[in-house]
Design a protein around this motif. Sequence first.
Motif, PDB file in Angstrom:
ATOM      1  N   GLY A   1       0.800  -1.213   0.000  1.00 63.17           N
ATOM      2  CA  GLY A   1       0.000   0.000   0.000  1.00 63.17           C
ATOM      3  C   GLY A   1       0.836   1.266   0.000  1.00 63.17           C
ATOM      4  N   PHE A   2       2.059   1.191   0.490  1.00 64.60           N
ATOM      5  CA  PHE A   2       2.948   2.347   0.462  1.00 64.60           C
ATOM      6  C   PHE A   2       3.891   2.319  -0.740  1.00 64.60           C
ATOM      7  N   ILE A   3       4.375   1.130  -1.089  1.00 66.21           N
ATOM      8  CA  ILE A   3       5.378   1.020  -2.151  1.00 66.21           C
ATOM      9  C   ILE A   3       4.776   1.293  -3.524  1.00 66.21           C
ATOM     10  N   LEU A   4       3.609   0.745  -3.833  1.00 65.31           N
ATOM     11  CA  LEU A   4       3.024   0.905  -5.161  1.00 65.31           C
ATOM     12  C   LEU A   4       2.689   2.361  -5.493  1.00 65.31           C
ATOM     13  N   PRO A   5       2.011   3.112  -4.632  1.00 63.13           N
ATOM     14  CA  PRO A   5       1.770   4.524  -4.985  1.00 63.13           C
ATOM     15  C   PRO A   5       3.055   5.345  -5.087  1.00 63.13           C
ATOM     16  N   ALA A   6       4.013   5.049  -4.217  1.00 61.22           N
ATOM     17  CA  ALA A   6       5.284   5.769  -4.309  1.00 61.22           C
ATOM     18  C   ALA A   6       5.999   5.432  -5.612  1.00 61.22           C
ATOM     19  N   GLY A   7       5.959   4.177  -6.031  1.00 61.05           N
ATOM     20  CA  GLY A   7       6.569   3.782  -7.296  1.00 61.05           C
ATOM     21  C   GLY A   7       5.891   4.438  -8.483  1.00 61.05           C
ATOM     22  N   ILE A   8       4.566   4.507  -8.460  1.00 62.19           N
ATOM     23  CA  ILE A   8       3.841   5.165  -9.552  1.00 62.19           C
ATOM     24  C   ILE A   8       4.200   6.645  -9.613  1.00 62.19           C
ATOM     25  N   ALA A   9       4.273   7.292  -8.464  1.00 58.05           N
ATOM     26  CA  ALA A   9       4.645   8.711  -8.439  1.00 58.05           C
ATOM     27  C   ALA A   9       6.068   8.916  -8.963  1.00 58.05           C
ATOM     28  N   LEU A  10       6.992   8.031  -8.585  1.00 60.26           N
ATOM     29  CA  LEU A  10       8.365   8.157  -9.078  1.00 60.26           C
ATOM     30  C   LEU A  10       8.448   7.937 -10.586  1.00 60.26           C
ATOM     31  N   ILE A  11       7.677   7.013 -11.118  1.00 61.35           N
ATOM     32  CA  ILE A  11       7.672   6.775 -12.556  1.00 61.35           C
ATOM     33  C   ILE A  11       7.139   7.997 -13.300  1.00 61.35           C
ATOM     34  N   ILE A  12       6.066   8.592 -12.782  1.00 63.96           N
ATOM     35  CA  ILE A  12       5.504   9.790 -13.425  1.00 63.96           C
ATOM     36  C   ILE A  12       6.492  10.946 -13.356  1.00 63.96           C
ATOM     37  N   LEU A  13       7.106  11.155 -12.199  1.00 56.71           N
ATOM     38  CA  LEU A  13       8.091  12.235 -12.072  1.00 56.71           C
ATOM     39  C   LEU A  13       9.300  12.005 -12.979  1.00 56.71           C
ATOM     40  N   ALA A  14       9.768  10.775 -13.071  1.00 55.95           N
ATOM     41  CA  ALA A  14      10.901  10.494 -13.958  1.00 55.95           C
ATOM     42  C   ALA A  14      10.517  10.736 -15.407  1.00 55.95           C
ATOM     43  N   GLY A  15       9.297  10.385 -15.778  1.00 57.20           N
ATOM     44  CA  GLY A  15       8.852  10.632 -17.144  1.00 57.20           C
ATOM     45  C   GLY A  15       8.727  12.105 -17.456  1.00 57.20           C
ATOM     46  N   LEU A  16       8.341  12.908 -16.473  1.00 58.61           N
ATOM     47  CA  LEU A  16       8.219  14.341 -16.701  1.00 58.61           C
ATOM     48  C   LEU A  16       9.566  15.051 -16.716  1.00 58.61           C
TER      49      LEU A  16
END
Length: 125
Positions: free
Chosen positions: A87-102
């Motif tokens: 529950g903590f790792i998946l949202p943090a991973g999604i946020a990091l992927i979006i930030l890296a893409g931006l």
Amino acid sequence: MNEAEIILTGLRAWLIFGALVAAVFLTFGMDRIDEDAQGAYVFRPLLIPGVMVIWPLVLWRWYVYESGREVWQRRYDPPRRSHLAAGFILPAGIALIILAGLTVRQTWPADIAPERLSSPAEVSQ
């Protein structure tokens, strides 16, 4: 023998062994480990593809049930314990992927001039 032939041979062996496990498990083993499945033969052909793919897990679970080492009260403990971490790792991973893409910027070579594309109706014949 190249890599593709090795992979196909391994896949064939996996599926052949899985088909054997499915035939034995769905004929004899299902009735022994699940009382609700006794006499229910119509749905078993639907399980054949799944058993063919995960046959090692099926054999292991069948062994655990037959040996009497199954503790049904603790069956769902490992997944429940991992829910909090997921529950903590998946949202943090999604946020990091979006930030890296931006933040990743693509650079276009400066020496290539842009070309104007025309629509199919404007093409001269």
